[in-house]
Design an enzyme around this catalytic site. Structure first.
Site, PDB file in Angstrom:
ATOM      1  N   SER A   1       0.795  -1.245   0.000  1.00 26.82           N
ATOM      2  CA  SER A   1       0.000   0.000   0.000  1.00 26.82           C
ATOM      3  C   SER A   1       0.821   1.286   0.000  1.00 26.82           C
ATOM      4  O   SER A   1       0.274   2.358  -0.236  1.00 26.82           O
ATOM      5  CB  SER A   1      -0.935   0.030   1.207  1.00 26.82           C
ATOM      6  OG  SER A   1      -1.990  -0.860   1.003  1.00 26.82           O
TER       7      SER A   1
ATOM      8  N   LYS B   1       0.501   3.458  -2.962  1.00 25.61           N
ATOM      9  CA  LYS B   1      -0.717   4.267  -3.190  1.00 25.61           C
ATOM     10  C   LYS B   1      -0.430   5.768  -3.111  1.00 25.61           C
ATOM     11  O   LYS B   1      -1.165   6.572  -3.681  1.00 25.61           O
ATOM     12  CB  LYS B   1      -1.800   3.876  -2.173  1.00 25.61           C
ATOM     13  CG  LYS B   1      -2.314   2.444  -2.354  1.00 25.61           C
ATOM     14  CD  LYS B   1      -3.218   2.044  -1.192  1.00 25.61           C
ATOM     15  CE  LYS B   1      -3.717   0.615  -1.326  1.00 25.61           C
ATOM     16  NZ  LYS B   1      -4.464   0.181  -0.125  1.00 25.61           N
TER      17      LYS B   1
ATOM     18  N   TYR C   1      -3.977  -2.583 -10.454  1.00 25.33           N
ATOM     19  CA  TYR C   1      -3.876  -2.395  -8.999  1.00 25.33           C
ATOM     20  C   TYR C   1      -2.948  -3.448  -8.362  1.00 25.33           C
ATOM     21  O   TYR C   1      -2.065  -3.118  -7.573  1.00 25.33           O
ATOM     22  CB  TYR C   1      -5.283  -2.458  -8.377  1.00 25.33           C
ATOM     23  CG  TYR C   1      -5.261  -2.442  -6.859  1.00 25.33           C
ATOM     24  CD1 TYR C   1      -5.062  -1.256  -6.157  1.00 25.33           C
ATOM     25  CD2 TYR C   1      -5.407  -3.622  -6.129  1.00 25.33           C
ATOM     26  CE1 TYR C   1      -5.007  -1.243  -4.764  1.00 25.33           C
ATOM     27  CE2 TYR C   1      -5.369  -3.619  -4.741  1.00 25.33           C
ATOM     28  CZ  TYR C   1      -5.164  -2.431  -4.063  1.00 25.33           C
ATOM     29  OH  TYR C   1      -5.107  -2.431  -2.690  1.00 25.33           O
TER      30      TYR C   1
ATOM     31  N   TYR D   1      -4.973   3.889   8.039  1.00 24.62           N
ATOM     32  CA  TYR D   1      -6.329   3.339   8.163  1.00 24.62           C
ATOM     33  C   TYR D   1      -6.919   3.687   9.528  1.00 24.62           C
ATOM     34  O   TYR D   1      -6.859   4.830   9.941  1.00 24.62           O
ATOM     35  CB  TYR D   1      -6.322   1.822   7.875  1.00 24.62           C
ATOM     36  CG  TYR D   1      -5.484   1.534   6.661  1.00 24.62           C
ATOM     37  CD1 TYR D   1      -5.912   1.984   5.411  1.00 24.62           C
ATOM     38  CD2 TYR D   1      -4.253   0.912   6.728  1.00 24.62           C
ATOM     39  CE1 TYR D   1      -5.139   1.792   4.269  1.00 24.62           C
ATOM     40  CE2 TYR D   1      -3.470   0.706   5.603  1.00 24.62           C
ATOM     41  CZ  TYR D   1      -3.929   1.154   4.390  1.00 24.62           C
ATOM     42  OH  TYR D   1      -3.150   0.972   3.290  1.00 24.62           O
TER      43      TYR D   1
ATOM     44  N   VAL E   1       1.142  -3.638   3.883  1.00 25.44           N
ATOM     45  CA  VAL E   1       0.925  -4.901   4.575  1.00 25.44           C
ATOM     46  C   VAL E   1       2.165  -5.831   4.471  1.00 25.44           C
ATOM     47  O   VAL E   1       2.254  -6.843   5.164  1.00 25.44           O
ATOM     48  CB  VAL E   1      -0.398  -5.529   4.041  1.00 25.44           C
ATOM     49  CG1 VAL E   1      -0.164  -6.279   2.734  1.00 25.44           C
ATOM     50  CG2 VAL E   1      -1.077  -6.370   5.066  1.00 25.44           C
TER      51      VAL E   1
HETATM   52  O1  DON Z   1      -4.981  -4.808  -1.698  1.00 22.59           O
HETATM   53  C1  DON Z   1      -4.379  -5.320  -0.763  1.00 22.59           C
HETATM   54  O2  DON Z   1      -4.951  -5.900   0.135  1.00 22.59           O
HETATM   55  C2  DON Z   1      -2.862  -5.215  -0.765  1.00 22.59           C
HETATM   56  N1  DON Z   1      -2.355  -5.271  -2.093  1.00 22.59           N
HETATM   57  C3  DON Z   1      -2.412  -3.935  -0.121  1.00 22.59           C
HETATM   58  C4  DON Z   1      -2.946  -3.735   1.279  1.00 22.59           C
HETATM   59  C5  DON Z   1      -2.036  -3.018   2.197  1.00 22.59           C
HETATM   60  O3  DON Z   1      -0.846  -2.918   2.007  1.00 22.59           O
HETATM   61  C6  DON Z   1      -2.657  -2.501   3.443  1.00 22.59           C
HETATM   62  N2  DON Z   1      -1.673  -1.834   4.252  1.00 22.59           N
HETATM   63  N3  DON Z   1      -1.387  -1.878   5.377  1.00 22.59           N
END
Ligand code: DON
Length: 305
Positions: A65, A68, A190, A241, A259
């Site tokens: 993420s 982003k 994405y 978040y 993540v």
């Molecule tokens: O879409 C997802 O779930 C992952 N590609 C990215 C989520 C993420 O990194 C949330 N961050 N803490």
């Protein structure tokens, strides 16, 4: 901080290293489960180009993420203020992959950093670029100074095979008319975007443009100062978040987590810092990473507050 920033990083790294067995590595993307949970690194890059790292700061990891912020910066550069008709700028107070608020907000995601918002940003980039995957990669290569940077097929394929919630999010938003392209194309971009891998050193270097009024360390103007201000404000209010308040409270810097266990944070006109430790707290943010950054701003007294 000017002269003793290396000691501050060294001590913060030492202090966070003492934390044992806290947090859990993300496994919902199967490929992420193969990472050594004990990896731990940090790297700081100052806007004068000096930099310093500790631990596994040269090892590449899945930035997830964190990307982003970079996709938002490109979409904002292209669309300007019109972008906010497609995505809001409010904290969600919910998990990163939540579907809940989309129903009440008629398909307008609360902010560009929750998955729903980042998926809309991908849609915007596809509509406004020739080949979004190729051009976005070129943009990140320019920011990072890494000409050979590529998407990781291994990580992207792993998420493409299991990312049912993101498929649901994209289709749900499409039902409100806020996705203009084919959901399969948007999701493909994405997942690829989230698969980028960088080291703490590379990430801290890449993010200096947001600490440097929109200019890279080579002096290339990427973004207007006013746009950097807004992106940094979004990182502060929405970058973690449902733990964004806690991060502002304890660390006091704009930042963004992933993540994969990475966190990037920055202090305007001074530095960008990246930290990586794969074990996550219940909110999906790096446990040791949060602790290390709290130590850094406490001892340097460099938080935006
Ligand atoms: O879409 C997802 O779930 C992952 N590609 C990215 C989520 C993420 O990194 C949330 N961050 N803490």
């Amino acid at each position: 901080m000017e002269s003793n920033y290396k000691n501050i990083i060294k001590n913060a790294y030492k202090s966070a290293s003492l934390i044992k067995d806290e947090g859990k590595i993300a496994t919902y993307i199967p490929e992420l489960a193969n990472v050594n949970p004990e990896m731990f690194g940090v790297h700081i890059t100052k806007t004068d180009g000096t930099n310093y790292g500790e631990g596994n700061n040269l090892e590449k990891f899945s930035i997830q993420s964190i990307v982003k912020v970079l996709s938002l910066s490109l979409a904002y550069k292209i669309l300007g203020e019109q972008l906010w008709e497609r995505v809001d700028v409010e904290p969600s107070g919910a998990k990163f992959d939540s579907l809940l608020l989309l129903e009440t907000n008629k398909g307008i995601p609360r902010n560009p950093f929750i998955n729903a918002g980042a998926i809309v940003i991908c849609d915007v980039l596809i509509s406004n670029l020739g080949d979004a995957k190729v051009e976005f990669l070129a943009y990140v290569r320019e920011l990072s100074g890494l000409p050979t940077l590529t998407y990781s097929d291994k990580i992207a394929d792993s998420e493409k095979a299991t990312g049912y919630r993101n498929v649901a999010l994209c289709n749900f938003i499409k039902s409100f008319g806020n996705i203009k392209n084919e959901p399969s194309e948007v999701l493909d971009f994405y997942f690829d975007m989230c698969s980028l891998e960088m080291s703490c050193k590379e990430l801290s270097y890449t993010f200096t443009f947001l600490a440097n009024k929109g200019k890279t360390l080579e002096g290339k103007k990427i973004l207007k100062k006013s746009k950097c201000k807004r992106i940094n404000a979004l990182m502060l209010t929405c970058g973690f978040y449902d733990e964004s308040g806690e991060f502002a409270f304890k660390v006091g810097l704009p930042g963004k987590s992933g993540v994969g266990g990475g966190i990037v944070a920055l202090y305007p006109n001074n530095f960008a810092i990246a930290v990586w430790s794969p074990k996550l707290n219940p909110h999906g943010n790096s446990y040791k990473g949060m602790h290390l950054l709290e130590e850094v701003t406490t001892h340097s007294e460099l938080s935006i507050f």
